[in-house]
Design a protein around this motif. Sequence first.
Motif, short mmCIF file in Angstrom:
data_model
loop_
_atom_site.label_atom_id
_atom_site.label_comp_id
_atom_site.label_asym_id
_atom_site.label_seq_id
_atom_site.Cartn_x
_atom_site.Cartn_y
_atom_site.Cartn_z
N ILE A 113 0.92 -1.22 -0.05
CA ILE A 113 -0.08 -0.01 -0.09
C ILE A 113 0.97 1.41 0.23
O ILE A 113 1.77 1.35 0.69
CB ILE A 113 -0.88 -0.02 1.20
CG1 ILE A 113 -1.92 -1.24 1.20
CG2 ILE A 113 -1.80 0.98 1.16
CD1 ILE A 113 -2.73 -1.50 0.13
N GLU A 145 -3.40 6.27 7.32
CA GLU A 145 -4.26 5.49 6.27
C GLU A 145 -3.49 4.39 5.52
O GLU A 145 -4.44 3.43 5.30
CB GLU A 145 -4.74 6.65 5.26
CG GLU A 145 -5.56 7.73 5.84
CD GLU A 145 -6.07 8.67 4.99
OE1 GLU A 145 -7.15 9.56 5.04
OE2 GLU A 145 -5.44 8.77 3.86
N VAL A 146 -2.26 4.59 5.44
CA VAL A 146 -1.84 3.41 4.81
C VAL A 146 -1.65 2.11 5.66
O VAL A 146 -2.24 1.10 4.96
CB VAL A 146 -0.04 3.60 4.60
CG1 VAL A 146 0.70 2.46 4.01
CG2 VAL A 146 0.03 4.99 3.57
N GLU A 148 -4.03 1.53 7.97
CA GLU A 148 -5.28 0.99 8.12
C GLU A 148 -5.60 0.11 6.97
O GLU A 148 -6.34 -0.88 6.95
CB GLU A 148 -6.11 2.42 7.82
CG GLU A 148 -7.69 2.18 8.11
CD GLU A 148 -8.72 3.27 8.22
OE1 GLU A 148 -9.73 3.17 8.29
OE2 GLU A 148 -8.08 4.24 8.52
N LYS A 149 -5.30 0.49 5.69
CA LYS A 149 -5.32 -0.36 4.49
C LYS A 149 -5.00 -1.66 4.32
O LYS A 149 -5.29 -2.63 3.96
CB LYS A 149 -5.16 0.49 3.18
CG LYS A 149 -5.80 1.53 2.75
CD LYS A 149 -5.53 2.54 1.58
CE LYS A 149 -6.24 3.68 1.48
NZ LYS A 149 -5.80 4.37 0.21
N THR A 153 -5.38 -0.37 12.08
CA THR A 153 -5.89 1.03 12.33
C THR A 153 -5.14 1.66 13.48
O THR A 153 -4.64 1.06 14.52
CB THR A 153 -7.43 1.26 12.64
OG1 THR A 153 -7.62 0.25 13.89
CG2 THR A 153 -8.33 0.45 11.64
#
Length: 350
Positions: A113, A145-146, A148-149, A153
Motif C-alpha cells: 500500500i 491511512e496506509v 489502515e488499508k 488502524t
Amino acid sequence: MANNNPVHILVIRLSAMGDVAMTVPVILGICKKYPSVKITVLTKTFMGPIFSDIPNVSVFNADVKGKHKGILGLWKLYKELANLQIHMVADLHHVLRSSILKKFFKLRAIPFIQIDKGRDEKKKLIDPKRVKLEPLKSTFKRYSEVFEKLGYTISVNEMVVLSKKSLPKDFVHLKDNQEQLLVGIAPFAAFKGKMYPLNLMKEVVNELNNTNKYKIILFGGGQQEVEILSTWDNQFNNVFSAAGKLSFSAELSLISNLRLMLAMDSGNAHLAAMFGVPTVTLWGVTHPYAGFSPFGQSKDNALLADRVQYPLIPTSIYGNKFPAGYENVMSTIQPTKVVQKIIEVINNNV
C-alpha cells in the motif's frame, strides 16, 4: 482486521530527516497497539538512530547511491528484503524508486500500500489564484491511512512519542534546573524560503540569554553552520553550540532533554516533537496547512509570516520556490514575538 499472528511489515520512508521523524509517532503507536507486529524500516543509514528505541522495529539500510542504485540495484534490494520474510509493505514515500519495488513485491503477491501524498491538493494550496486557504490532511493522518488499508488502524490519539533519554556525557553539566531551563534553537533550514534571518535569530538568542533563565543549545550541521554557531557560543554566556560535536544518536538524546525547541519548518522541529518536546516553529513561504506541522503541537506554537503583506503565502510546499519580492517574508516575524512565545510555551509546560 489485524489478527494476533506475528506479521512482518516493511515500512518504506527514505528522503528528508523530518519526513522520516514524522513516522515515529505512527510506528510507535502501531507497535503499542499491535505488540505482535514486527516492523522493518527501509531508510538511509544515517536515520537508524531515530528508530533505535522502538520495540520490534529494525532498520534496513537503503544504499540508493551505491549497491541499490538503478533498476538492477533495486532488484538486489528487493531480493535482500524478500529474504526477511516480509508479509506486507507500507510505502510512506511513494516515489519512482518505491513504485519499482512495488512491482517486484507483486511477484510474490505481497500486499503493498502506497501513501496518497495529496499532490493535487497541495498544488491547489500553493496556487496564487486559489480562492480559499484551507488546511489539508496531516502527514500523520496520511501515514495512518496506509496502515489502515493493511488492516492496522491507528488514530492520532493512539500515536505515541518517544521517552526522554540520558544526556550525552559531554553535555551532562547542562542538565536543567529550576533556575535555568534547557532550550534548543535550530536556526537553519534546507531552503532560504523557510529560514529566519540570522540577524533576527541572533536577537532572539540575545534576549533569551540576557534573562539568565535558560541554557540555550544551538543545533546545526555542516562546516558553515558549525562556524556561525560557534561564534554565538563564544559571544553569549548562556549559549552552548552542539553543532559538529555529537553523533546523531547523542544529538537525539540531547534533544529529548529540552524543555522547548525553536526551529523552522524543518527536520529539527520533528525530531523534538517525536520526543514530546514543546516545539515553536517559524514559517516563511511554507504553511502549516500543507500538513507538515510537528506532532502534538498546538497550532498557536506556529508563528507565521504576515499574509496581509505577502498574500501569496504559501508559495511552496517545501520552501524552495517563491516569487520575486518574497525573499524576506520571515522578517515580518518580530524577534520580540518569538521570545514571548517561547516564554509562554515554557511557562505553560513547566
